[in-house]
Scaffold this motif. Structure first.
Motif, PDB file in Angstrom:
ATOM      1  N   CYS A 137       0.830  -1.199   0.000  1.00 47.83           N
ATOM      2  CA  CYS A 137       0.000   0.000   0.000  1.00 47.83           C
ATOM      3  C   CYS A 137       0.867   1.252   0.000  1.00 47.83           C
ATOM      4  O   CYS A 137       1.976   1.270   0.534  1.00 47.83           O
ATOM      5  CB  CYS A 137      -0.910   0.016   1.231  1.00 47.83           C
ATOM      6  SG  CYS A 137      -1.777  -1.551   1.513  1.00 47.83           S
ATOM      7  N   ASN A 183      -7.871  -1.163   1.298  1.00 43.58           N
ATOM      8  CA  ASN A 183      -9.001  -0.542   2.007  1.00 43.58           C
ATOM      9  C   ASN A 183     -10.139  -1.523   2.261  1.00 43.58           C
ATOM     10  O   ASN A 183     -11.228  -1.137   2.658  1.00 43.58           O
ATOM     11  CB  ASN A 183      -9.513   0.674   1.233  1.00 43.58           C
ATOM     12  CG  ASN A 183     -10.011   0.324  -0.165  1.00 43.58           C
ATOM     13  OD1 ASN A 183      -9.943  -0.832  -0.577  1.00 43.58           O
ATOM     14  ND2 ASN A 183     -10.494   1.320  -0.887  1.00 43.58           N
ATOM     15  N   ASN A 233      -4.578   2.809  -1.408  1.00 41.72           N
ATOM     16  CA  ASN A 233      -4.562   3.985  -0.525  1.00 41.72           C
ATOM     17  C   ASN A 233      -4.045   5.255  -1.196  1.00 41.72           C
ATOM     18  O   ASN A 233      -3.471   6.118  -0.527  1.00 41.72           O
ATOM     19  CB  ASN A 233      -3.755   3.712   0.759  1.00 41.72           C
ATOM     20  CG  ASN A 233      -4.440   2.720   1.677  1.00 41.72           C
ATOM     21  OD1 ASN A 233      -5.626   2.425   1.517  1.00 41.72           O
ATOM     22  ND2 ASN A 233      -3.694   2.174   2.621  1.00 41.72           N
TER      23      ASN A 233
END
Length: 512
Positions: free
Chosen positions: A294, A329, A392
């Motif tokens: 991420c 997420n 993200n």
């Protein structure tokens, strides 16, 4: 003259009775699909009875294979005297890809590992010279044989160049029809691209060379990153995205080649097994090899190969969704397929700037998705957006939305100047002028509206010495284009290009 004459040549006349245009038309018919034809040259065909002849070179393909055919036609009766194809399909006995066809040059008893149709591509040792031989069979399949390594390289780059053309519309690795030479035999557990050459070493156990498709295509991927707008200038975040670009083009090439010895996947370097630990990166799950999945604020300070993790993960999610992966997420995602993902990513690269960031790439790829797939059906656009959220990287100032509206970037959107003009088919018009306007830097916004039914494109160009370089582009299949570009200091101009159609246009722009 192709050799020392053994007799005098005498012709009744050196005036042709068949035109060069007719010779060119005859030459075109000797090749299946024609890409280019040279201007015919009047010469003497001195085999057997010397005859006045037109000599024409035709480049294209026949029966699905490349062709560079020189055609001699009789300048008095129009008959074909000889059609000679310079393309020879060598046999490559690669370590990873045995029994494949590779592009080589030569004839008789003199051959070279120089690809005649992929300009600039050749392979040899550390002295830079292509390997040569007395036959057109290369390598013995051994992991330690360097001619074998070059067979793998020529096959791999050939597939990458073909993929770029067929899937992405790019001409060669450099985008101008040319490619990089390759060297093997590097005495290191490494492979690299240095701006002019790709170079390949060996595995840690010295049992095989690092010339599998994904590694070869990765190094050439750096060349693509370097030769798209903005180059490769930037810090570790840009460097990580450069490394990921190599991985992405490696995956695209593997899937395009569809070789049963190395099926397409999202692992990097698993066939070469550099240090005995299998793949060096995993695009579906970067954390499996210790890289971040991420994006976070630590990425700009992360070593570049590890910093490739988030963009690699984004590309996997875009192509395949969360099948075989998970999002950062927690969302469930659906992919658009690797070919469409490649189109979005590559067209995003065409909007790249120096000091490239994940946020800038989000804006560029969303713009690319909008240009490529339109806004009548928002599915593809939304999946690109959701893949970024899945690593993200959130919404950015100035990014487009599917409905065609734009989140206003800092400084306003196309509000300061309204200019009009007229441009003819395949011609250009420049604003504020052909000499441009100087700025100390900031966001340049431009919004073009052309005539209905036309295809107008919009380019932002920066002056470099006495020439101009495209730094941003909007090339949808219509007459409405937008650009939002974060500019450094310099002189810029906007080019309105009529790709198809003619007429009047309105250009609104902000140049700070």
């Amino acid at each position: 003259m192709t050799g020392k004459p053994t007799r005098s040549i005498s012709l009744s006349s050196t005036t042709p009775t068949r035109s060069s245009a007719s010779a060119q038309a005859t030459a075109r018919r000797q090749v299946g699909t024609v890409r280019s034809v040279s201007k015919p040259q009047l010469t003497v065909y001195a085999v057997s009875t010397p005859r006045l002849a037109w000599r024409t070179k035709v480049t294209g393909s026949t029966a699905g294979r490349p062709s560079i055919t020189t055609v001699w036609t009789d300048a008095r009766n129009g008959k074909v005297l000889l059609a000679s194809d310079a393309v020879h399909d060598g046999t490559g006995n690669g370590y990873y890809y045995p029994g494949v066809t590779i592009g080589t040059s030569g004839s008789g008893s003199s051959y070279s590992m120089t690809d005649p149709t992929r300009t600039g591509l050749k392979c040899g040792g550390q002295n830079g010279a292509a390997y040569t031989g007395t036959d057109d069979i290369w390598g013995n399949g051994s992991g330690t044989n360097l001619e074998t390594a070059c067979a793998d390289v020529l096959y791999s780059v050939g597939k990458e160049v073909d993929m770029l053309s067929a899937w992405l519309g790019r001409s060669g690795i450099k985008g101008n029809g040319t490619n990089y030479p390759a060297e093997v035999g590097l005495n290191d557990v490494n492979a690299y691209y240095d701006g002019t050459t790709t170079n390949f070493g060996h595995s840690q156990d010295n049992a095989r060379q690092l010339t599998a498709i994904d590694i070869v295509a990765h190094e050439n991927g750096h060349g693509i990153f370097q030769t798209t707008p903005g180059g490769s200038t930037g810090g570790n975040e840009t460097g990580g995205m450069n490394e990921s670009t190599g991985d992405i083009f490696g995956a695209l090439t593997e899937f395009y080649a569809n070789n049963p010895n190395d099926p397409g996947d999202y692992l990097v370097g698993e066939e070469a097994d550099l240090v005995g630990d299998g793949p060096i990166r995993n695009m579906a799950n970067p954390s499996a090899v210790g890289d971040p999945n991420c994006y976070s604020s630590s990425i700009p300070n992360t070593e570049v190969h590890a910093a490739a993790g988030p963009l690699n993960h984004w590309f996997y999610l875009l192509a395949n969704g969360t099948s075989g992966s998970t999002s950062c997420n927690g969302s469930t995602l659906t992919g658009i397929g690797i070919q469409n993902a490649g189109k979005v990513f590559y067209n995003g690269l065409l909007l790249k700037t120096s000091s490239w960031t994940h946020g800038k790439a989000r804006v560029a790829t969303l713009t690319a998705a909008k240009n490529l797939f339109g806004t009548t059906d928002c599915t593809t656009f939304n999946r690109v957006r959701d893949a970024w959220a899945g690593i993200n990287v959130g919404a950015q100032s100035g990014e487009p939305t599917c409905g065609g509206t734009t989140t206003p970037p800092t400084g306003g959107t196309c509000t300061k100047v309204t200019a009009t003009g007229t441009v003819s088919n395949r011609a250009s018009s420049y604003k504020p002028s052909s000499t441009g306007i100087a700025t100390s830097g900031g966001t340049i916004n431009a919004c073009l509206t052309g005539p209905s039914g036309s295809d107008f494109d919009l380019y932002l160009q920066k002056k470099s010495g006495s020439s101009w370089t495209d730094v941003a582009a909007s090339e949808s299949a219509g007459s409405t284009e937008t650009i939002a570009y974060t500019a450094g200091s310099g002189t810029y101009r906007l080019e309105v290009y009529a790709y198809s159609g003619s007429g009047s246009y309105t250009l609104k722009y902000d140049i700070p």
